[in-house]
Enzyme design. Sequence first.
Site, PDB file in Angstrom:
ATOM      1  N   LEU B 122       0.831  -1.203   0.000  1.00 30.40           N
ATOM      2  CA  LEU B 122       0.000   0.000   0.000  1.00 30.40           C
ATOM      3  C   LEU B 122       0.870   1.258   0.000  1.00 30.40           C
ATOM      4  O   LEU B 122       0.756   2.098  -0.879  1.00 30.40           O
ATOM      5  CB  LEU B 122      -0.930   0.001   1.223  1.00 30.40           C
ATOM      6  CG  LEU B 122      -1.781   1.253   1.414  1.00 30.40           C
ATOM      7  CD1 LEU B 122      -2.754   1.419   0.251  1.00 30.40           C
ATOM      8  CD2 LEU B 122      -2.554   1.197   2.735  1.00 30.40           C
ATOM      9  N   GLU B 124       3.692   4.113  -0.350  1.00 31.30           N
ATOM     10  CA  GLU B 124       4.547   4.529  -1.459  1.00 31.30           C
ATOM     11  C   GLU B 124       5.507   5.585  -0.938  1.00 31.30           C
ATOM     12  O   GLU B 124       5.327   6.088   0.180  1.00 31.30           O
ATOM     13  CB  GLU B 124       3.683   5.102  -2.588  1.00 31.30           C
ATOM     14  CG  GLU B 124       2.705   4.076  -3.157  1.00 31.30           C
ATOM     15  CD  GLU B 124       1.843   4.640  -4.284  1.00 31.30           C
ATOM     16  OE1 GLU B 124       1.968   5.850  -4.587  1.00 31.30           O
ATOM     17  OE2 GLU B 124       1.058   3.859  -4.848  1.00 31.30           O
ATOM     18  N   ARG B 236      -4.193  -4.331  11.686  1.00 34.19           N
ATOM     19  CA  ARG B 236      -4.207  -3.590  12.956  1.00 34.19           C
ATOM     20  C   ARG B 236      -4.404  -4.553  14.129  1.00 34.19           C
ATOM     21  O   ARG B 236      -3.791  -4.390  15.187  1.00 34.19           O
ATOM     22  CB  ARG B 236      -5.374  -2.605  12.890  1.00 34.19           C
ATOM     23  CG  ARG B 236      -5.069  -1.239  13.391  1.00 34.19           C
ATOM     24  CD  ARG B 236      -6.161  -0.284  12.974  1.00 34.19           C
ATOM     25  NE  ARG B 236      -5.856   0.339  11.718  1.00 34.19           N
ATOM     26  CZ  ARG B 236      -6.691   0.456  10.689  1.00 34.19           C
ATOM     27  NH1 ARG B 236      -7.923  -0.013  10.758  1.00 34.19           N
ATOM     28  NH2 ARG B 236      -6.305   1.034   9.585  1.00 34.19           N
ATOM     29  N   GLU B 357       0.268   0.342  10.130  1.00 35.01           N
ATOM     30  CA  GLU B 357      -1.191   0.049  10.077  1.00 35.01           C
ATOM     31  C   GLU B 357      -1.999   1.175  10.720  1.00 35.01           C
ATOM     32  O   GLU B 357      -2.958   0.939  11.446  1.00 35.01           O
ATOM     33  CB  GLU B 357      -1.538  -1.289  10.755  1.00 35.01           C
ATOM     34  CG  GLU B 357      -0.632  -2.470  10.520  1.00 35.01           C
ATOM     35  CD  GLU B 357      -0.317  -2.746   9.062  1.00 35.01           C
ATOM     36  OE1 GLU B 357      -0.742  -1.955   8.198  1.00 35.01           O
ATOM     37  OE2 GLU B 357       0.368  -3.724   8.768  1.00 35.01           O
TER      38      GLU B 357
END
Lengths: 81, 377
Positions: B122, B124, B236, B357
């Site tokens: 996810l 970047e 999480r 997370e």
Amino acid sequence: MDTTARILAFITNRFPQAEITDTEDIFSLGYINSLFAMELVMHIEKEFTVTIPNDELRIDNFRTAKAMTELVDGLRSAVVR
Amino acid sequence: MTQQLAPTLDRAYARSFVDSEIRPEADAWDRAGAIPEELLDRIADAGLWAPFLPVEIGGSGIGMVTLGEIHEEVGRGCSSVRSLLTVHTMLSWALQRFGTAAQIQQWGPALATGRTLGAFCLSEPGAGSDTAAITTTAVPHKGGWLLNGLKKWTTNGQRADLFLVFAKGPASTIALLVPSTAPGVLVNPIDDMLGTRSSMLAEIAFSDVELGPEALLGPSGFASGMVLTGTLDLGRYSVAAGSVGIIQACIDACSAYAAERRVGGTALRDLPLIQAKLSDMVTDVRAARLLLAEAGRLKDRGDAATIMATWIAKYFASTAAARHASEAVQVHGANGCSPEFPVGRFYRDAKVMEIIEGSTEIQRMTIAAEAYRKWEP
């Protein structure tokens, strides 16, 4: 409580300030996000003992309490058949 | 002929595995910056990669409460190993929840056994918590997808076989299953991080990666954000469990050290200021464990309240872990700053728990929004 009333009760419990009818677009309220979308789908699946397939996870099925009721009724009747 | 019974996958089983296979080597792996392949195999042999997957596809069908207990135990031994379990769990859960029958058949059994290891792409270079800022794109191409972009901080990116990649699709963010061997996938290791140093982080470039239509996981319309929300929720939950494990590890290390170490003829354990630190650790580990268990129970019931319960468990456990790991170093004095004791590793790993997370700041914003929503006058 019927299906629509139970769905409306969940939404208004999460957003007490919301005054919505069964045909009102909940996305027009301005505070629906992916977190609530996930909660909504989980709630419907648990509350009505259904599994919502990916191809039914369309915005139009969740736009109003009435649309969600029709989705639930459709899934339940599919299970009964 | 004797038939070997499958072990019960629970906390006691995980504790025994961690104490024999993980704890003794965790500091060495931390220094080496990698988890050895043999350990990955032993986790597979122990059935611990994705035991929550249904029995039909090769899992053990354990509940989320038990999964949390297992991840806590692994986190007590080594946060890097736990983080490998976390990202594998995230991909495996997303497949089970949103995958088609064909996708589950293709990937499920190998993910269940750990023959295929999963990772989650996810973040970047320019987008972390701000997921709306991702620039990786997936455009329709030859009936499938063309993927381009750069992902960073991918846990187990160096070793994983299958990536769950989030990219900007035609209408919204979508999730794609991308084998690490797909042409155009380039993995660059990231070494020498502050914490979870052996989690085999990588930066992963996707250059004109051609994927079939079956790469799309879950819906592509309004509900596509749910794939990300649900996957991060599991991540999480696992990080919260790992954070509980870090606090427990701090208690174990500090109580052992304080019993041995003497100052002015008095054992450290008898000094009131040391007792104060230990009492706060013990109290917080119990509170964090209860919050985690509550989130797990809600997951097992399919209750939507689990999403917020998990945010709260992760926020409490990760901040408590960072606080107590700092105190654990303090209890150990100069020894705590040396590689001869594990508390320095706990301290560095605990800091990471406050960032991954969903950073502590994002957690606070989300939990505060819950307060305003529920208690608006």
